[in-house]
Design a protein around this motif. Structure first.
Motif, mmCIF file in Angstrom:
data_model
loop_
_atom_site.group_PDB
_atom_site.id
_atom_site.type_symbol
_atom_site.label_atom_id
_atom_site.label_comp_id
_atom_site.label_asym_id
_atom_site.label_seq_id
_atom_site.Cartn_x
_atom_site.Cartn_y
_atom_site.Cartn_z
ATOM 1 N N GLN A 140 0.842 -1.189 0.000
ATOM 2 C CA GLN A 140 0.000 0.000 0.000
ATOM 3 C C GLN A 140 0.880 1.243 0.000
ATOM 4 O OE1 GLN A 140 -3.204 -0.422 -0.340
ATOM 5 N NE2 GLN A 140 -3.202 -2.637 0.032
ATOM 6 N N ASP A 141 1.023 1.879 -1.159
ATOM 7 C CA ASP A 141 1.837 3.092 -1.265
ATOM 8 C C ASP A 141 1.413 3.826 -2.534
ATOM 9 O OD1 ASP A 141 3.836 5.048 -1.725
ATOM 10 O OD2 ASP A 141 5.297 3.878 -0.593
ATOM 11 N N ASP A 142 0.846 5.013 -2.391
ATOM 12 C CA ASP A 142 0.347 5.771 -3.540
ATOM 13 C C ASP A 142 1.464 6.199 -4.493
ATOM 14 O OD1 ASP A 142 -2.214 5.527 -2.604
ATOM 15 O OD2 ASP A 142 -2.220 7.474 -1.573
ATOM 16 N N GLN A 143 2.700 6.193 -4.019
ATOM 17 C CA GLN A 143 3.823 6.598 -4.877
ATOM 18 C C GLN A 143 4.266 5.477 -5.819
ATOM 19 O OE1 GLN A 143 6.811 7.743 -1.958
ATOM 20 N NE2 GLN A 143 6.268 9.893 -2.192
ATOM 21 N N LEU A 144 3.802 4.260 -5.560
ATOM 22 C CA LEU A 144 4.289 3.106 -6.299
ATOM 23 C C LEU A 144 3.241 2.547 -7.255
ATOM 24 C CD1 LEU A 144 6.098 1.180 -3.426
ATOM 25 C CD2 LEU A 144 7.129 2.681 -5.137
ATOM 26 N N GLN A 145 3.702 2.198 -8.441
ATOM 27 C CA GLN A 145 2.885 1.437 -9.382
ATOM 28 C C GLN A 145 3.036 -0.042 -9.035
ATOM 29 O OE1 GLN A 145 0.945 2.697 -12.010
ATOM 30 N NE2 GLN A 145 0.179 0.598 -12.038
ATOM 31 N N ILE A 200 5.136 -6.760 -9.322
ATOM 32 C CA ILE A 200 6.184 -5.830 -9.727
ATOM 33 C C ILE A 200 5.830 -4.459 -9.178
ATOM 34 C CG2 ILE A 200 7.365 -4.762 -11.695
ATOM 35 C CD1 ILE A 200 6.342 -7.153 -13.379
ATOM 36 N N VAL A 201 6.802 -3.763 -8.625
ATOM 37 C CA VAL A 201 6.571 -2.409 -8.116
ATOM 38 C C VAL A 201 7.654 -1.469 -8.621
ATOM 39 C CG1 VAL A 201 5.330 -3.134 -6.043
ATOM 40 C CG2 VAL A 201 7.799 -2.962 -5.965
ATOM 41 N N TYR A 202 7.244 -0.240 -8.915
ATOM 42 C CA TYR A 202 8.203 0.805 -9.291
ATOM 43 C C TYR A 202 7.568 2.166 -9.063
ATOM 44 C CZ TYR A 202 5.574 0.553 -13.732
ATOM 45 O OH TYR A 202 4.579 0.522 -14.677
ATOM 46 N N LEU A 203 8.383 3.204 -9.050
ATOM 47 C CA LEU A 203 7.893 4.549 -8.769
ATOM 48 C C LEU A 203 7.039 5.074 -9.918
ATOM 49 C CD1 LEU A 203 10.987 6.337 -7.173
ATOM 50 C CD2 LEU A 203 8.806 5.860 -6.044
ATOM 51 N N LYS A 204 5.893 5.664 -9.579
ATOM 52 C CA LYS A 204 5.041 6.264 -10.602
ATOM 53 C C LYS A 204 5.668 7.527 -11.186
ATOM 54 C CE LYS A 204 0.628 4.797 -8.522
ATOM 55 N NZ LYS A 204 -0.619 5.279 -7.869
ATOM 56 N N SER A 205 6.395 8.254 -10.361
ATOM 57 C CA SER A 205 6.890 9.579 -10.758
ATOM 58 C C SER A 205 8.163 9.542 -11.591
ATOM 59 C CB SER A 205 7.137 10.428 -9.504
ATOM 60 O OG SER A 205 8.099 9.798 -8.655
ATOM 61 N N VAL A 206 8.789 8.376 -11.699
ATOM 62 C CA VAL A 206 10.061 8.270 -12.436
ATOM 63 C C VAL A 206 9.873 7.323 -13.623
ATOM 64 C CG1 VAL A 206 12.486 7.622 -12.310
ATOM 65 C CG2 VAL A 206 11.372 8.660 -10.323
ATOM 66 N N PRO A 207 10.061 7.811 -14.849
ATOM 67 C CA PRO A 207 9.918 6.932 -16.016
ATOM 68 C C PRO A 207 10.908 5.774 -15.957
ATOM 69 C CG PRO A 207 10.023 9.245 -16.684
ATOM 70 C CD PRO A 207 10.395 9.205 -15.239
ATOM 71 N N LEU A 208 10.460 4.597 -16.320
ATOM 72 C CA LEU A 208 11.347 3.439 -16.339
ATOM 73 C C LEU A 208 12.407 3.600 -17.414
ATOM 74 C CD1 LEU A 208 8.817 0.463 -16.019
ATOM 75 C CD2 LEU A 208 10.411 1.272 -14.271
ATOM 76 N N SER A 209 13.595 3.090 -17.125
ATOM 77 C CA SER A 209 14.638 3.059 -18.151
ATOM 78 C C SER A 209 14.186 2.145 -19.280
ATOM 79 C CB SER A 209 15.953 2.544 -17.561
ATOM 80 O OG SER A 209 15.834 1.169 -17.206
ATOM 81 N N ARG A 210 14.861 2.249 -20.418
ATOM 82 C CA ARG A 210 14.509 1.407 -21.557
ATOM 83 C C ARG A 210 14.595 -0.073 -21.182
ATOM 84 N NH1 ARG A 210 11.992 1.691 -26.558
ATOM 85 N NH2 ARG A 210 13.059 0.425 -28.113
ATOM 86 N N ALA A 211 15.658 -0.438 -20.456
ATOM 87 C CA ALA A 211 15.849 -1.834 -20.062
ATOM 88 C C ALA A 211 14.769 -2.284 -19.087
ATOM 89 C CB ALA A 211 17.234 -2.020 -19.445
ATOM 90 N N ALA A 212 14.460 -1.432 -18.094
ATOM 91 C CA ALA A 212 13.439 -1.786 -17.105
ATOM 92 C C ALA A 212 12.068 -1.915 -17.749
ATOM 93 C CB ALA A 212 13.403 -0.741 -15.987
ATOM 94 N N GLU A 213 11.772 -1.023 -18.688
ATOM 95 C CA GLU A 213 10.495 -1.071 -19.394
ATOM 96 C C GLU A 213 10.345 -2.383 -20.165
ATOM 97 O OE1 GLU A 213 7.893 1.783 -22.431
ATOM 98 O OE2 GLU A 213 10.050 2.073 -22.211
ATOM 99 N N LYS A 214 11.411 -2.786 -20.848
ATOM 100 C CA LYS A 214 11.387 -4.040 -21.603
ATOM 101 C C LYS A 214 11.234 -5.239 -20.662
ATOM 102 C CE LYS A 214 11.750 -3.463 -26.091
ATOM 103 N NZ LYS A 214 10.797 -4.083 -27.046
ATOM 104 N N PHE A 215 11.931 -5.186 -19.518
ATOM 105 C CA PHE A 215 11.879 -6.303 -18.570
ATOM 106 C C PHE A 215 10.486 -6.464 -17.991
ATOM 107 C CE2 PHE A 215 12.460 -8.029 -14.246
ATOM 108 C CZ PHE A 215 12.937 -9.281 -14.613
ATOM 109 N N VAL A 216 9.879 -5.356 -17.566
ATOM 110 C CA VAL A 216 8.519 -5.410 -17.033
ATOM 111 C C VAL A 216 7.562 -5.944 -18.101
ATOM 112 C CG1 VAL A 216 6.579 -4.020 -16.206
ATOM 113 C CG2 VAL A 216 8.876 -3.597 -15.316
ATOM 114 N N GLY A 217 7.742 -5.466 -19.331
ATOM 115 C CA GLY A 217 6.892 -5.933 -20.426
ATOM 116 C C GLY A 217 7.041 -7.419 -20.692
ATOM 117 N N SER A 218 8.269 -7.929 -20.526
ATOM 118 C CA SER A 218 8.507 -9.355 -20.777
ATOM 119 C C SER A 218 7.784 -10.228 -19.760
ATOM 120 C CB SER A 218 10.018 -9.651 -20.756
ATOM 121 O OG SER A 218 10.548 -9.563 -19.444
ATOM 122 N N ILE A 219 7.632 -9.726 -18.526
ATOM 123 C CA ILE A 219 6.888 -10.471 -17.520
ATOM 124 C C ILE A 219 5.383 -10.351 -17.781
ATOM 125 C CG2 ILE A 219 6.323 -10.643 -15.061
ATOM 126 C CD1 ILE A 219 9.130 -9.770 -14.405
#
Length: 295
Positions: free
Chosen positions: A153-158, A272-291
């Motif tokens: 439970q954290d509004d800052q996290l996706q 999977i959790v990550y910050l809403k306010s910070v865009p994911l890096s290209r690598a992180a975006e691809k990794f999340v998408g792969s899952i």
């Protein structure tokens, strides 16, 4: 400086070719446009950079002073541009993942193997810890993404729920007969119970369930890892609270036995959790998408 960058590029090509016409061909420009660019640069610097001769152009002394630093600077700019292109194409870069030992072993490894095979140039940095540690890694910027037990439970996290898991109780051969009948919660808490240490999400989730049912837990052993819970159960040291999906192999082999509770503990998820306010890096975006594509 930024406004002069294109002019310096043209200067570099002209000086290398010793010709306006050859430079124009390389740059896909008209000879007049190249000449005008050099004139503009000379005007801004207030010096003459080339001598015009019938055989082409020759650097003046001022032009020679400019030539080597500009060549070096443009080489650095080109190298930086190529690095950025490599990052965009995932040929290089870094992916920082916060995850615990158990989830890493039983959930994450196949995804890491697939990602590494597809993008071998991406450096993988694994930050190990509890769910609380992982959330701290993400908030501080030390990790790009986290894979951990939910709920969070954290509004800052996706939060992206992934694998559904079930908390259950298992035992070894000594307590095998318990697996052959339905156990009431009030009888279960009287058994020698083995739990993860506080304040892990798994421990707190099960404790809240028992508390809602009017029972409190007093484990005989509190252990630091899921694997130790499995090993202690195999050694007949008590009844371990584990995740069913992570003990399927020993259950199938008959070295562990699952207890059937009168009231089953509700399922929960790994996510999977990550910050809403910070865009994911290209690598992180691809990794999340792969899952996500496997969900």
């Amino acid at each position: 400086m930024i406004g002069k960058l294109d002019l310096y590029r043209i200067f570099h090509v002209v000086s290398r070719n010793k010709s306006f016409s050859k430079a124009a061909e390389e740059l896909y420009m008209t000879q007049s446009a190249v000449s005008q660019a050099i004139s503009k640069l000379e005007k801004e610097l207030e010096v003459q950079l080339f001598y015009r001769t019938p055989k082409g152009v020759v650097l003046t002394n001022e032009g020679k002073l400019l030539h080597d630093p500009i060549t070096s600077a443009l080489a650095m700019v080109n190298a930086a541009e190529h690095k950025i292109l490599d990052v965009k194409r995932l040929k290089t870069g870094e992916l920082r993942i916060g995850v615990g030992d158990t989830i890493s072993r039983y959930f994450l490894l196949p995804y890491l193997e697939e990602f590494h095979a597809k993008y071998p140039g991406i450096k993988l940095k694994i930050l190990n810890g509890t769910t609380s540690d992982i959330l701290g890694f993400i908030r501080s910027g030390a990790a790009d993404v986290g894979i951990c037990n939910l709920p969070v439970q954290d509004d800052q996290l996706q939060v992206i729920p992934c694998k559904e898991i079930h908390d259950t109780f298992v035992c070894g051969e000594k307590y095998k007969e318990l697996s052959q009948k339905t156990i009431q919660l009030k009888h279960l808490i009287e058994l020698p119970l083995l739990f993860l240490e506080k304040p892990t999400i798994s421990r707190m989730y099960v404790e809240r369930f028992f508390k809602k049912k009017g029972h409190s837990l007093s484990p005989m052993f509190e252990l630091g890892s899921h694997d130790l819970l499995v090993d202690f159960a195999k050694a007949n040291l008590g009844i371990s609270c584990v995740i069913r999906e992570f003990v399927e192999e020993p259950l199938q082999r008959g070295v562990l036995f699952e207890l059937t509770l009168e009231e089953e503990i509700p399922s929960r998820r790994i996510g999977i959790v990550y910050l809403k306010s910070v865009p994911l890096s290209r690598a992180a975006e691809k990794f999340v998408g792969s899952i996500e594509q496997h969900l």
